[in-house]
Design a protein around this motif. Structure first.
Motif, PDB file in Angstrom:
ATOM      1  N   ILE A  84       0.938  -1.282  -0.092  1.00 38.41           N
ATOM      2  CA  ILE A  84      -0.040  -0.132   0.038  1.00 38.41           C
ATOM      3  C   ILE A  84       1.023   1.285  -0.140  1.00 38.41           C
ATOM      4  CG2 ILE A  84      -0.182  -0.026   2.598  1.00 38.41           C
ATOM      5  CD1 ILE A  84      -3.157   0.947   2.359  1.00 38.41           C
ATOM      6  N   GLY A  85       0.522   2.399  -0.701  1.00 38.26           N
ATOM      7  CA  GLY A  85       1.125   3.359  -0.640  1.00 38.26           C
ATOM      8  C   GLY A  85       0.081   4.742  -0.923  1.00 38.26           C
ATOM      9  N   GLU A  86       0.853   6.119  -0.713  1.00 37.64           N
ATOM     10  CA  GLU A  86       0.174   7.169  -1.181  1.00 37.64           C
ATOM     11  C   GLU A  86       1.168   8.134  -2.036  1.00 37.64           C
ATOM     12  OE1 GLU A  86      -0.942  11.525   1.021  1.00 37.64           O
ATOM     13  OE2 GLU A  86       0.885  10.501   1.735  1.00 37.64           O
ATOM     14  N   LEU A  87       0.655   8.554  -3.062  1.00 35.80           N
ATOM     15  CA  LEU A  87       1.260   9.663  -3.976  1.00 35.80           C
ATOM     16  C   LEU A  87       0.104  10.515  -4.449  1.00 35.80           C
ATOM     17  CD1 LEU A  87       1.542   7.961  -7.315  1.00 35.80           C
ATOM     18  CD2 LEU A  87       0.674   6.765  -5.512  1.00 35.80           C
ATOM     19  N   ILE A  88       0.767  11.740  -5.064  1.00 36.06           N
ATOM     20  CA  ILE A  88       0.093  12.593  -5.795  1.00 36.06           C
ATOM     21  C   ILE A  88      -0.181  12.210  -7.215  1.00 36.06           C
ATOM     22  CG2 ILE A  88       2.220  13.955  -6.814  1.00 36.06           C
ATOM     23  CD1 ILE A  88       0.377  16.556  -5.798  1.00 36.06           C
ATOM     24  N   MET A  89      -1.697  12.098  -7.347  1.00 34.24           N
ATOM     25  CA  MET A  89      -2.162  11.586  -8.595  1.00 34.24           C
ATOM     26  C   MET A  89      -1.443  11.981  -9.688  1.00 34.24           C
ATOM     27  SD  MET A  89      -6.140  11.780  -8.697  1.00 34.24           S
ATOM     28  CE  MET A  89      -7.240  10.667  -7.620  1.00 34.24           C
ATOM     29  N   SER A  90      -1.268  13.430 -10.049  1.00 34.18           N
ATOM     30  CA  SER A  90      -0.665  13.814 -11.027  1.00 34.18           C
ATOM     31  C   SER A  90       0.797  13.506 -11.416  1.00 34.18           C
ATOM     32  CB  SER A  90      -0.659  15.395 -11.178  1.00 34.18           C
ATOM     33  OG  SER A  90      -0.254  16.107 -10.044  1.00 34.18           O
ATOM     34  N   ARG A  91       1.252  12.936 -10.497  1.00 30.75           N
ATOM     35  CA  ARG A  91       2.577  12.250 -10.822  1.00 30.75           C
ATOM     36  C   ARG A  91       2.624  11.135 -11.909  1.00 30.75           C
ATOM     37  NH1 ARG A  91       7.452  11.640  -9.705  1.00 30.75           N
ATOM     38  NH2 ARG A  91       7.969  13.423  -8.265  1.00 30.75           N
ATOM     39  N   LEU A  92       1.304  10.499 -12.167  1.00 29.85           N
ATOM     40  CA  LEU A  92       1.115   9.456 -13.224  1.00 29.85           C
ATOM     41  C   LEU A  92       1.006  10.187 -14.553  1.00 29.85           C
ATOM     42  CD1 LEU A  92      -0.733   6.868 -11.328  1.00 29.85           C
ATOM     43  CD2 LEU A  92       1.607   7.295 -11.291  1.00 29.85           C
ATOM     44  N   ALA A  93       1.223  11.549 -14.547  1.00 25.39           N
ATOM     45  CA  ALA A  93       0.769  12.299 -15.630  1.00 25.39           C
ATOM     46  C   ALA A  93       1.354  11.795 -17.300  1.00 25.39           C
ATOM     47  CB  ALA A  93       1.028  13.852 -15.614  1.00 25.39           C
ATOM     48  N   ASN A  94       2.407  11.485 -16.858  1.00 24.15           N
ATOM     49  CA  ASN A  94       3.545  10.970 -18.005  1.00 24.15           C
ATOM     50  C   ASN A  94       2.882   9.649 -18.625  1.00 24.15           C
ATOM     51  OD1 ASN A  94       5.157  12.999 -18.606  1.00 24.15           O
ATOM     52  ND2 ASN A  94       6.603  12.396 -17.042  1.00 24.15           N
ATOM     53  N   ASP A  96      -0.433   8.511 -18.042  1.00 24.34           N
ATOM     54  CA  ASP A  96      -1.956   8.578 -18.453  1.00 24.34           C
ATOM     55  C   ASP A  96      -2.154  10.066 -18.230  1.00 24.34           C
ATOM     56  OD1 ASP A  96      -4.518   8.434 -18.599  1.00 24.34           O
ATOM     57  OD2 ASP A  96      -4.610   6.280 -17.656  1.00 24.34           O
ATOM     58  N   PRO A  97      -2.569  10.728 -19.277  1.00 25.88           N
ATOM     59  CA  PRO A  97      -2.714  12.166 -18.671  1.00 25.88           C
ATOM     60  C   PRO A  97      -3.975  12.288 -17.811  1.00 25.88           C
ATOM     61  CG  PRO A  97      -2.396  11.899 -21.093  1.00 25.88           C
ATOM     62  CD  PRO A  97      -2.360  10.727 -20.405  1.00 25.88           C
ATOM     63  N   LEU A  98      -5.087  11.311 -17.764  1.00 21.67           N
ATOM     64  CA  LEU A  98      -6.348  11.410 -17.042  1.00 21.67           C
ATOM     65  C   LEU A  98      -5.844  11.808 -15.612  1.00 21.67           C
ATOM     66  CD1 LEU A  98      -8.703   8.850 -18.276  1.00 21.67           C
ATOM     67  CD2 LEU A  98      -8.466  11.170 -19.069  1.00 21.67           C
ATOM     68  N   PHE A  99      -4.730  11.253 -15.131  1.00 18.72           N
ATOM     69  CA  PHE A  99      -4.637  11.337 -13.689  1.00 18.72           C
ATOM     70  C   PHE A  99      -3.963  12.932 -13.532  1.00 18.72           C
ATOM     71  CE2 PHE A  99      -4.425   6.928 -14.083  1.00 18.72           C
ATOM     72  CZ  PHE A  99      -4.799   6.337 -12.828  1.00 18.72           C
ATOM     73  N   GLU A 100      -3.876  13.615 -14.527  1.00 20.25           N
ATOM     74  CA  GLU A 100      -3.508  15.015 -14.373  1.00 20.25           C
ATOM     75  C   GLU A 100      -4.550  16.258 -14.471  1.00 20.25           C
ATOM     76  OE1 GLU A 100      -1.048  15.791 -17.715  1.00 20.25           O
ATOM     77  OE2 GLU A 100      -0.197  17.491 -16.999  1.00 20.25           O
ATOM     78  N   ALA A 101      -5.820  15.541 -14.473  1.00 19.05           N
ATOM     79  CA  ALA A 101      -7.206  16.316 -14.972  1.00 19.05           C
ATOM     80  C   ALA A 101      -7.118  17.525 -13.634  1.00 19.05           C
ATOM     81  CB  ALA A 101      -8.259  15.476 -15.030  1.00 19.05           C
ATOM     82  N   ASP A 102      -6.771  16.982 -12.336  1.00 13.37           N
ATOM     83  CA  ASP A 102      -6.988  18.034 -11.331  1.00 13.37           C
ATOM     84  C   ASP A 102      -5.795  19.116 -11.349  1.00 13.37           C
ATOM     85  OD1 ASP A 102      -4.706  16.671 -10.288  1.00 13.37           O
ATOM     86  OD2 ASP A 102      -5.675  15.588  -8.798  1.00 13.37           O
ATOM     87  N   ARG A 309      -3.379  15.645 -25.280  1.00 13.54           N
ATOM     88  CA  ARG A 309      -2.697  14.321 -24.756  1.00 13.54           C
ATOM     89  C   ARG A 309      -3.844  13.416 -24.001  1.00 13.54           C
ATOM     90  NH1 ARG A 309       0.386  18.058 -21.924  1.00 13.54           N
ATOM     91  NH2 ARG A 309      -0.525  17.631 -20.076  1.00 13.54           N
ATOM     92  N   ALA A 310      -4.883  13.927 -23.728  1.00 14.61           N
ATOM     93  CA  ALA A 310      -5.792  13.037 -22.921  1.00 14.61           C
ATOM     94  C   ALA A 310      -6.642  12.387 -24.013  1.00 14.61           C
ATOM     95  CB  ALA A 310      -6.675  13.503 -21.930  1.00 14.61           C
ATOM     96  N   GLY A 311      -6.908  12.912 -25.155  1.00  8.78           N
ATOM     97  CA  GLY A 311      -7.821  12.334 -26.102  1.00  8.78           C
ATOM     98  C   GLY A 311      -9.399  12.349 -25.743  1.00  8.78           C
ATOM     99  N   ASP A 312      -9.795  11.309 -26.579  1.00 13.87           N
ATOM    100  CA  ASP A 312     -11.515  10.851 -26.299  1.00 13.87           C
ATOM    101  C   ASP A 312     -11.900  10.745 -24.646  1.00 13.87           C
ATOM    102  OD1 ASP A 312     -11.794  11.437 -28.877  1.00 13.87           O
ATOM    103  OD2 ASP A 312     -11.837   9.326 -29.354  1.00 13.87           O
ATOM    104  N   ASP A 313     -10.789   9.870 -24.289  1.00 17.19           N
ATOM    105  CA  ASP A 313     -11.185   9.669 -22.719  1.00 17.19           C
ATOM    106  C   ASP A 313     -11.397  11.031 -21.731  1.00 17.19           C
ATOM    107  OD1 ASP A 313     -11.917   7.053 -22.993  1.00 17.19           O
ATOM    108  OD2 ASP A 313      -9.636   6.634 -22.473  1.00 17.19           O
ATOM    109  N   GLY A 314     -10.297  11.860 -22.175  1.00 15.62           N
ATOM    110  CA  GLY A 314     -10.259  13.305 -21.641  1.00 15.62           C
ATOM    111  C   GLY A 314     -11.232  14.302 -21.916  1.00 15.62           C
ATOM    112  N   LYS A 315     -11.641  14.085 -23.213  1.00 10.37           N
ATOM    113  CA  LYS A 315     -12.879  14.994 -23.726  1.00 10.37           C
ATOM    114  C   LYS A 315     -14.130  14.502 -22.779  1.00 10.37           C
ATOM    115  CE  LYS A 315     -14.861  16.292 -28.064  1.00 10.37           C
ATOM    116  NZ  LYS A 315     -15.583  15.545 -28.990  1.00 10.37           N
ATOM    117  N   GLU A 316     -14.270  13.154 -22.697  1.00 14.99           N
ATOM    118  CA  GLU A 316     -15.466  12.573 -21.927  1.00 14.99           C
ATOM    119  C   GLU A 316     -15.516  13.048 -20.651  1.00 14.99           C
ATOM    120  OE1 GLU A 316     -16.404   8.155 -21.729  1.00 14.99           O
ATOM    121  OE2 GLU A 316     -16.226   8.608 -23.824  1.00 14.99           O
ATOM    122  N   LEU A 317     -14.287  12.811 -20.155  1.00 19.21           N
ATOM    123  CA  LEU A 317     -14.106  13.310 -18.587  1.00 19.21           C
ATOM    124  C   LEU A 317     -14.504  14.533 -18.458  1.00 19.21           C
ATOM    125  CD1 LEU A 317     -11.155  12.261 -16.396  1.00 19.21           C
ATOM    126  CD2 LEU A 317     -12.604  14.521 -15.896  1.00 19.21           C
TER     127      LEU A 317
END
Ligand code: PCA
Length: 324
Positions: A84-94, A96-102, A309-317
């Protein structure tokens, strides 16, 4: 029953109960310091789990990147090095851009908007993590991000050429768009980075500003409220599945409570930490109209880049978020 068989029966009973309550010990790396509200919240989560499982599941929190450094936490959980662990979500931007939406400037820049964005994105992010055999337990935002400098920022031109500390792709890109020079520095390394002149300014929350004693090396905080990035707690699905059903339930319940408690703590944190900074001599100001205009321009450009970067999934989000 003779005394002896009675004793034997009691012994077997103890052994069975003992076995049923076999202890599981989990090490949990987290990136931020002990006094940080995320860490405090996570320790409470660990306590709740311990209590609800009668000590069957013991989570030991290792803060400040002391067990595993922030950049390695996600893959360490994924590979099962830690459960188990904690991290800042947007660290995964590279990956998967969806994690950077915030962390798109002004997309969701207060708590209500941040909550709606979280509701609109939670399922898809959980699904993405599930694809990597990771279970998303909960997420908690940092207070709104502002700009720390050694001088007043009136238009944004002042940031030109300034060495700016960044912690994710967005803070880096924002610095670039202001012609500043970004450098990634983890929170525990902030005081040294300023002390040695590696950086002269930063984007972060009142929380991190106060926890790192920004007044020791900076004088101004512009409460620009750019975005509210979230930390998340993830668990290795195989480790989770190996737990008893009651322990799994205890985790899910404690996680839901931690999320609720964490959002409340974050809200309270904003004003409390701004006050501490003022008491220590930091000049706190709201952004001028000129700066807001510039930040909005930069924000719109960054939203466009993110969408590409985030494409269709980003648009949908985004559509799901805006429809709320
Ligand atoms: N503190 C963390 C992430 C955002 C924040 O407010 C940092 O500065 O790295």
């Amino acid at each position: 029953m003779t005394i002896n068989t009675k004793h034997l029966a009691a012994f077997i009973l103890c052994a069975v109960i003992g076995n049923a309550q076999a202890e599981t010990n989990w090490d949990m790396p987290t990136p931020y310091g002990d006094s940080n509200f995320h860490t405090v919240n996570i320790r409470e989560f660990a306590e709740d789990v311990k209590e609800a499982t009668n000590g069957e599941l013991n989570i030991t929190v290792h803060s400040s990147g002391s067990l595993i450094k922030h950049p390695e936490i996600k893959n360490s959980v994924r590979r099962g090095l830690v459960p188990i662990g904690e991290l800042i979500m947007s660290r995964l931007a590279n990956e998967d851009p969806l994690f950077e939406a915030d962390s798109v400037p002004y997309l969701a820049s207060d708590y209500d908007e941040a909550w709606e964005l979280w509701q609109a994105s939670r399922d898809i992010l959980a699904e993405r993590l599930e694809g990597q055999r990771l279970k998303l337990l909960f997420a908690v935002p940092w207070p709104p991000q502002g700009i720390y400098t050694e001088f007043p920022v009136e238009t944004g031109d002042e940031l030109q050429g300034v060495k700016m500390r960044a912690y994710n792709k967005s803070s880096e890109r924002l610095a670039e768009l202001f012609d500043a020079v970004p450098t990634q520095v983890e929170v525990p390394d902030i005081p040294v980075a300023f002390g040695t002149g590696r950086v002269d300014a930063m984007i972060t929350s009142p929380s991190t500003g106060a926890n790192t004693r920004a007044w020791d090396y900076l004088s101004h905080f512009n409460h620009a409220q750019l975005w509210l990035p979230k930390n998340m707690v993830i668990v290795n699905a195989k480790s989770f599945d190996a737990l008893s059903e009651s322990a799994q339930k205890a985790i899910d319940t404690a996680a839901a409570e931690a999320e609720k408690r964490g959002w409340e703590a974050s809200k309270a944190e904003t004003d409390a930490k701004i006050k501490i900074m003022e008491e220590n001599g930091i000049i706190v100001s709201e952004p001028s109209d000129a700066l807001v205009e510039r930040l909005k321009e930069v924000g719109a450009a960054m939203e466009q880049e993110w969408l590409e970067r985030a494409g269709d999934d980003g648009k949908e989000l985004l559509e799901a978020y805006r429809a709320r």
